[in-house]
Motif scaffolding. Structure first.
Motif, PDB file in Angstrom:
ATOM      1  N   ILE A  43       0.832  -1.204   0.000  1.00 39.09           N
ATOM      2  CA  ILE A  43       0.000   0.000   0.000  1.00 39.09           C
ATOM      3  C   ILE A  43       0.869   1.257   0.000  1.00 39.09           C
ATOM      4  CG2 ILE A  43      -1.655   1.329   1.384  1.00 39.09           C
ATOM      5  CD1 ILE A  43      -2.779  -1.462   2.276  1.00 39.09           C
ATOM      6  N   ALA A  44       1.892   1.260   0.845  1.00 38.24           N
ATOM      7  CA  ALA A  44       2.785   2.425   0.902  1.00 38.24           C
ATOM      8  C   ALA A  44       3.494   2.635  -0.433  1.00 38.24           C
ATOM      9  CB  ALA A  44       3.807   2.240   2.022  1.00 38.24           C
ATOM     10  N   ASP A  45       3.905   1.558  -1.079  1.00 36.82           N
ATOM     11  CA  ASP A  45       4.561   1.661  -2.376  1.00 36.82           C
ATOM     12  C   ASP A  45       3.624   2.282  -3.411  1.00 36.82           C
ATOM     13  OD1 ASP A  45       6.748   0.767  -4.354  1.00 36.82           O
ATOM     14  OD2 ASP A  45       4.968  -0.220  -5.162  1.00 36.82           O
ATOM     15  N   ASN A  46       2.379   1.836  -3.439  1.00 42.35           N
ATOM     16  CA  ASN A  46       1.402   2.369  -4.390  1.00 42.35           C
ATOM     17  C   ASN A  46       1.177   3.864  -4.160  1.00 42.35           C
ATOM     18  OD1 ASN A  46      -1.330   3.110  -5.421  1.00 42.35           O
ATOM     19  ND2 ASN A  46      -1.448   0.970  -5.998  1.00 42.35           N
ATOM     20  N   LEU A  47       1.000   4.243  -2.909  1.00 37.15           N
ATOM     21  CA  LEU A  47       0.760   5.655  -2.597  1.00 37.15           C
ATOM     22  C   LEU A  47       1.986   6.506  -2.917  1.00 37.15           C
ATOM     23  CD1 LEU A  47      -1.101   5.149   0.793  1.00 37.15           C
ATOM     24  CD2 LEU A  47      -2.118   6.070  -1.294  1.00 37.15           C
ATOM     25  N   TYR A 374      -4.851 -10.045  -2.164  1.00 40.65           N
ATOM     26  CA  TYR A 374      -5.811  -9.052  -1.683  1.00 40.65           C
ATOM     27  C   TYR A 374      -5.128  -7.715  -1.427  1.00 40.65           C
ATOM     28  CZ  TYR A 374      -9.610 -12.431  -0.742  1.00 40.65           C
ATOM     29  OH  TYR A 374     -10.621 -13.350  -0.846  1.00 40.65           O
ATOM     30  N   SER A 375      -3.924  -7.751  -0.872  1.00 37.76           N
ATOM     31  CA  SER A 375      -3.225  -6.499  -0.554  1.00 37.76           C
ATOM     32  C   SER A 375      -2.890  -5.712  -1.807  1.00 37.76           C
ATOM     33  CB  SER A 375      -1.946  -6.804   0.231  1.00 37.76           C
ATOM     34  OG  SER A 375      -2.251  -7.420   1.462  1.00 37.76           O
ATOM     35  N   MET A 376      -2.562  -6.426  -2.886  1.00 37.03           N
ATOM     36  CA  MET A 376      -2.284  -5.749  -4.154  1.00 37.03           C
ATOM     37  C   MET A 376      -3.533  -5.056  -4.672  1.00 37.03           C
ATOM     38  SD  MET A 376       0.540  -5.443  -5.837  1.00 37.03           S
ATOM     39  CE  MET A 376       1.054  -4.638  -7.360  1.00 37.03           C
ATOM     40  N   ILE A 377      -4.679  -5.722  -4.546  1.00 41.14           N
ATOM     41  CA  ILE A 377      -5.955  -5.094  -4.929  1.00 41.14           C
ATOM     42  C   ILE A 377      -6.256  -3.920  -4.004  1.00 41.14           C
ATOM     43  CG2 ILE A 377      -8.440  -5.462  -5.165  1.00 41.14           C
ATOM     44  CD1 ILE A 377      -7.763  -8.496  -5.529  1.00 41.14           C
ATOM     45  N   GLY A 378      -6.080  -4.148  -2.704  1.00 46.90           N
ATOM     46  CA  GLY A 378      -6.404  -3.131  -1.715  1.00 46.90           C
ATOM     47  C   GLY A 378      -5.592  -1.863  -1.864  1.00 46.90           C
ATOM     48  N   ALA A 379      -4.363  -1.973  -2.357  1.00 44.00           N
ATOM     49  CA  ALA A 379      -3.536  -0.786  -2.557  1.00 44.00           C
ATOM     50  C   ALA A 379      -4.204   0.174  -3.531  1.00 44.00           C
ATOM     51  CB  ALA A 379      -2.150  -1.190  -3.049  1.00 44.00           C
TER      52      ALA A 379
END
Length: 403
Positions: A43-47, A374-379
């Motif tokens: 998530i931090a990487d995506n943001l 799921y975390s990849m989607i959630g990002a």
């Protein structure tokens, strides 16, 4: 919260890959991500890549909680069959969830290529019936996947025996699956984030979270404050302590890993992860250097001392199950461990705001067997929320579905 027992392989293999400073001053940022495991790091990487000033706060060393104990099977197949999800939420939503998980695997592959050296590998996945009585369920599941153009193959008992060498009433062979070293990926993501200007603090506990109309104020037990426009709670199974509503049940799962085995001895296990239809299920996959990783035999124990005492006996039980399928495979556990995981009633995650906190606090609860996918989607979903955009899975993966 003590999340693991025994000797998780990733922690032993990698050692402590990185260390970051503790928070020792008041700071401000766009988004605070609480949790430095694989979920928080994705998530931090995506943001960070999309222009946000991101701060990550982890109460342990980075990725030293449940991420270090994860067995990291990356599949689009959710613990709940697509056919069962269709009965719960409608076929459109069930298919959307499965297709998002499929896309997440290729997204994770691309991210692994960027990072390099995270033991990522594409695999096939064999989902086999544990009993004859499960055959009808698997056939219904297969037919629904084919209807919606998932790349899958039906194998009868003869096909399973001929191609994989063991007896099972039937199986679904899925072409899209993968595996990764989750501890290494999380560590490299956060190291890269810091190199690009993000800030990461480990061994830093958040004591209070106070949302207001235009910001959120977080405070450590030492009195240091972080003021942010948004917070993402990605603290894994410890996230529940921040919610009055119980959204998942904690359980324990167990695993062992062997010394490297020759590819010729592994046979189809060298390129195909396998799991069964029984619940809890046995699953197997290999690492990049030919170790066989076996997991399962989940139980309802959520008391660390009791989980600790069960690790050796659980490893022996899992080994016995593998030998029943592959009696000629010479193996023994080199390292074995147990870990906490959480299950939701429907096998889906929870991403988004909760009415207890309002829109400036987003939760990332990637619970279940598909936590990394799921975390990849959630990002993407959480970034859409923060940017004020509607994500197509926001309703299905949000808290509103819990009633």
């Amino acid at each position: 919260m003590d999340l693991k027992s025994g000797y998780p392989f990733w922690a032993i293999k990698n050692g402590l890959m990185c260390a970051f400073p503790q928070l020792k001053a008041n700071i401000t940022c766009d988004v605070v991500v609480i949790g430095g495991g694989i979920t928080g790091s994705l998530i931090a990487d995506n943001l960070g890549k999309n222009g946000f000033d991101v701060v990550v706060v982890e109460q342990r060393d980075i990725a030293w909680g449940s991420s270090a104990a994860s067995t990291a099977l990356l599949q689009y197949e959710i613990d709940t069959h697509m056919a069962d999800l269709a009965r719960m939420y409608g076929e459109f939503h069930a298919v959307a969830a499965y297709k998002a998980c499929a896309a997440a695997i290729t997204d994770l592959r691309d991210l692994a290529d960027e990072l390099g050296d995270v033991d990522f590998g594409m695999r096939e996945s064999l989902y086999f019936a544990s009993k004859r009585s499960h055959k009808a369920e698997l056939r219904e599941e297969y037919d629904l996947r084919i209807k919606h153009e998932f790349d899958a193959e039906w194998l009868d008992a003869g096909g399973v025996k001929e191609r994989f060498g063991f007896k099972a009433p039937c199986a679904i062979l899925t072409k899209l699956a993968a595996q990764v070293d989750p501890y290494r990926m999380a560590s490299k993501l956060l190291l890269r984030l810091a190199e690009r200007g993000g800030r990461v603090f480990d061994r830093t506990v958040i004591h209070t979270i106070e949302p207001s109309e235009d910001k959120v104020t977080l405070q450590t037990p030492e009195g240091f404050k972080i003021q942010a426009r948004h917070v993402v709670m990605a603290a894994g199974y410890a996230s529940q302590k921040w919610l009055k509503q119980s959204v998942a049940k904690n359980r324990s799962s167990y695993a062992f890993i062997t010394d490297p085995i020759e590819e010729s001895a592994l046979g189809p296990l060298a390129s195909t992860m396998m799991w069964e239809s029984a619940r809890p299920y046995l699953y197997m996959r290999t690492t990049g250097n030919g170790r066989l990783l076996v997991g399962g035999d989940d139980d309802d124990i959520d008391i660390p001392a009791r989980r600790d005492r069960r690790v050796d006996s659980k490893a022996k039980g899992l080994c016995k199950k593998v030998r029943k399928l592959f009696p000629d495979l010479q193996m023994r556990p080199a390292f074995s461990w147990g870990g906490t995981f959480a299950e939701t009633k429907d096998g889906l995650p929870f991403f988004g705001e909760h009415p207890q906190y309002g829109p400036r606090v987003q939760f990332a609860l990637a619970y279940g067997g598909n936590g990394i996918s799921y975390s990849m989607i959630g990002a993407d979903l959480l970034r859409a929320n923060i940017e004020g955009r509607l994500h197509p899975l926001a309703g299905l993966f949000g808290f509103s579905r819990a009633g």
